[in-house]
Design a protein around this motif. Structure first.
Motif, PDB file in Angstrom:
ATOM      1  N   ARG A  39      25.807  36.056  49.695  1.00  0.00           N
ATOM      2  CA  ARG A  39      24.593  36.961  49.237  1.00  0.00           C
ATOM      3  C   ARG A  39      23.492  36.151  49.715  1.00  0.00           C
ATOM      4  O   ARG A  39      22.531  36.945  49.830  1.00  0.00           O
ATOM      5  N   ALA A  69      33.231  53.293  50.806  1.00  0.00           N
ATOM      6  CA  ALA A  69      32.623  52.569  49.513  1.00  0.00           C
ATOM      7  C   ALA A  69      33.157  53.219  48.400  1.00  0.00           C
ATOM      8  O   ALA A  69      33.545  52.474  47.310  1.00  0.00           O
ATOM      9  N   ARG A 101      38.574  49.597  46.657  1.00  0.00           N
ATOM     10  CA  ARG A 101      38.746  48.746  45.637  1.00  0.00           C
ATOM     11  C   ARG A 101      40.048  47.971  45.560  1.00  0.00           C
ATOM     12  O   ARG A 101      41.052  48.189  46.559  1.00  0.00           O
ATOM     13  N   GLU A 107      40.084  41.544  44.880  1.00  0.00           N
ATOM     14  CA  GLU A 107      39.023  41.095  44.421  1.00  0.00           C
ATOM     15  C   GLU A 107      38.676  39.822  44.952  1.00  0.00           C
ATOM     16  O   GLU A 107      39.474  39.030  44.984  1.00  0.00           O
ATOM     17  N   PHE A 119      30.480  43.627  52.556  1.00  0.00           N
ATOM     18  CA  PHE A 119      30.697  44.111  51.308  1.00  0.00           C
ATOM     19  C   PHE A 119      31.637  43.199  50.475  1.00  0.00           C
ATOM     20  O   PHE A 119      32.522  42.576  51.244  1.00  0.00           O
ATOM     21  N   THR A 164      34.936  43.777  44.342  1.00  0.00           N
ATOM     22  CA  THR A 164      34.803  43.744  43.018  1.00  0.00           C
ATOM     23  C   THR A 164      36.077  44.179  42.310  1.00  0.00           C
ATOM     24  O   THR A 164      37.001  44.481  42.848  1.00  0.00           O
ATOM     25  N   GLU A 206      30.633  45.706  46.507  1.00  0.00           N
ATOM     26  CA  GLU A 206      29.275  45.802  46.062  1.00  0.00           C
ATOM     27  C   GLU A 206      28.815  45.149  47.678  1.00  0.00           C
ATOM     28  O   GLU A 206      29.086  44.532  48.352  1.00  0.00           O
ATOM     29  N   LYS A 207      27.484  45.809  48.023  1.00  0.00           N
ATOM     30  CA  LYS A 207      27.119  45.921  49.164  1.00  0.00           C
ATOM     31  C   LYS A 207      26.080  44.181  49.227  1.00  0.00           C
ATOM     32  O   LYS A 207      25.458  44.115  48.389  1.00  0.00           O
ATOM     33  N   LEU A 208      26.424  43.566  50.190  1.00  0.00           N
ATOM     34  CA  LEU A 208      25.593  42.229  50.137  1.00  0.00           C
ATOM     35  C   LEU A 208      24.593  41.995  51.164  1.00  0.00           C
ATOM     36  O   LEU A 208      23.696  41.315  51.130  1.00  0.00           O
TER      37      LEU A 208
END
Lengths: 392, 392
Positions: free
Chosen positions: B144, B284, B288, B347, B371, B374, B379-381
């Motif tokens: 991040r 996106a 998952r 995850e 990404f 999660t 989640e885009k970083l």
């Protein structure tokens, strides 16, 4: 042909020298796979393999890029198709195969072994490193070209410095000048244990921070993931600033180090720098074909010790075990100028000589230049002012 | 301890996950040797080895740097001393040893085999790559942080462009901004066949020059010794300029691509760029834990084909065989988003998604983002404007 046609003789000569070494060791063929060696045998980096029989012209098995054209080029998707091709063409399989045992992974070794099923596998890495250590005039021309551009960048360093810079800031401006002059940036190193970005700018006592890597100078680096070189030191009065960036302007590199000073340095630092220049002078006088590389190392140690500077020579808290190294496509080729080196200088070798000192409270001083071994001596390929120059 | 003491739990957790995988495969110990894996198990790059038994705390055998201190650190000069140490301490030798068979050289393998003389040697590379593919919250924090700085650099790109620049000139200014913000520069890649400097700036039809390397985009490069990326193209009206430089601000990288335009591009280019954004949006939504990586690849191909853009997707003359790749310490970790990938999202995985198009006479368009997977999505970083931005 895979290489430019004007270089046909150049590559024929390289293949012939490799074949001669192969025959001396009773090898029938070599499979060349790593990028550095592929570049050496073909003049380009490609994804694929060069299969070099001892008694025939090489074949280039290419996965990528599309569009290469020549009667020695065969497109494949995987190395197993090399075996298929040899069978289809009625070409013999090698009894004794050479593989790059010091650069291919163990699993790659097993894969190639299964493809060729040779009775014996010998180490081609040693052959390639030995052949590559003697540069052709064309290769020395490439290194010379890198050296000229490298010197052009270094000549600008005093004008790049501004008060308030960190070592990183200064490094970035030198990197920028290098890239604008066409530096490829990439820094090729033999072996997996050494890593560096474009080189090092080391200021003040950061010079005495030991590094995990086997470079002549250390430096803490900016992060524990790459602990070498500049560490964000603010450039201040009475510090030496050593610039040691690679000259990667062609597929062949030069290595050159110059030392700069902010304000005046302590006397010991100037004395050590003069000793570095004296070591270079003595080695330049002694070096010629036939001279053992270790003799040059010993000569350097002796001069440093006679000057009372042995404690600071080639590092202080942690010392490098060499004073010079062969250079070409990679930064660490043969010969190595180290106490137990068995290398003997020969015409066409190119090496960097880097007698350096780490002086506590000042930083690193000394010079580094790249030399080619000629018929009766050595020739400097990195021509640029060698005295400590002031910054600011 | 070899790592910062505040991270004791972090590293214990990593060791435990490796040990669990080792035990599942019946291994008694692993010898970790490559810089990337040493960094993973210790938090620093050092010259040496981590010996990790399945039922004990790891030992760190260090050659360099001097000065590390801790009761799990043993200084050695050569790996044979690891065997001596185990004997002296009465520690058992492994029956089944794991080695990094996909990164150590064949000769290193033979050397370690001779030291430990295990009955069986298994491939530790697969275990380490699998464990490393699931990032800890700490690691995602590092990624991040790289992503934030990476985006900060990209936000400056329009202000760095000047009329009359070549692709190299622009690349150099972006590289400079990256380095000034603390980019370590180094670009770590798994395997020996891929090489790149800091990344690529590709303008106009250079995008359609095929590269030997398995990157999503090609480019002829500046020299046959590094045939990838910018090639000195003068930046001109109606060209797209794709910027794909690594975000190497910590030991963990982000990967991000943005497209810029000089003047107006042809309609097809804007349509392809919108399709890239649409592919990202669809993926996106679908991505998952539990989703096969290959499904995401197939989804992307389908959207590109439905838009009538299949000929341009992931290259034109030469196509990349993937649309995304795991990323962390190296640019090419697990999972890979490719048609025959067996990876399943979980995850903690982090991957770069890069649906790109090469449009003849315009250049490359599309986006790339990094990404994290999660608990219930991704989640885009790498947060930065995604539309094609004008230069000049």
């Amino acid at each position: 042909m895979i290489h430019p046609s004007v270089l046909a003789d150049e590559f024929s000569q390289r293949w012939e020298r490799i074949r001669k070494s192969m025959l001396q060791q009773g090898a029938d063929a070599m499979l060349v796979t790593d990028n550095v060696n592929l570049y050496y045998v073909s003049g380009r980096v490609f994804s694929g393999y060069c299969y070099l029989p001892a008694d025939r012209e090489p074949l280039f098995f290419v996965r990528r890029p599309v569009g290469l054209d020549g009667d020695n080029i065969v497109y494949i998707r995987k190395p197993e198709e090399i075996g298929d091709y040899l069978r289809e063409q009625g070409l013999p399989f090698p009894q004794t195969l050479m593989l790059e045992n010091d650069s291919i992974t163990h699993n790659e070794f097993l894969r190639y072994e299964a493809i060729f099923k040779p009775a014996t596998i010998k180490n081609g890495t040693a052959v390639l490193r030995s052949v590559r250590s003697i540069k052709t005039p064309y290769e020395i021309g490439q290194i010379r070209r890198s050296g000229i551009l490298h010197a052009e960048v270094y000549a600008k360093i005093p004008s790049l410095y501004k008060k308030g810079m960190t070592d990183l800031d200064l490094s970035v401006e030198i990197e920028r000048e290098s890239r604008l002059l066409g530096s490829l940036g990439i820094f090729r190193i033999f072996g997996q244990s050494m890593e560096i970005f474009m080189g090092s700018v080391i200021a003040g006592d950061n010079a005495d921070n030991p590094s995990p890597y086997d470079f002549a100078m250390g430096g803490a680096g900016l992060d524990d993931s790459l602990p070498v070189g500049c560490n964000g030191t603010m450039l201040e009065e009475r510090m030496s600033v050593m610039v040691d960036l690679g000259g990667n302007f062609t597929g062949y590199m030069t290595d050159m180090t110059r030392t700069f000073a902010i304000g005046d340095l302590q006397e010991l630092a100037y004395k050590a720098h003069e000793t570095s220049i004296e070591i270079q002078r003595s080695i330049a006088e002694a070096a010629r074909p036939g001279v053992p590389a270790k003799d040059l190392y010993n000569m350097a140690i002796e001069i440093a010790q006679e000057a009372g500077l042995g404690d600071y020579f080639m590092g202080h808290r942690q010392k490098a075990g060499f004073i010079g190294h062969g250079i070409g496509i990679e930064i660490n080729e043969s010969p190595v100028l180290a106490p137990r080196s068995r290398d003997i200088l020969a015409e066409g070798m190119v090496f960097a000589l880097e007698p350096k000192f780490v002086i506590p409270e000042t930083g690193a001083v000394g010079i580094e230049n790249t030399f080619a071994v000629t018929a009766d001596g050595i020739e400097k390929l990195t021509l640029c002012e060698e005295q400590i120059l002031p910054l600011g």
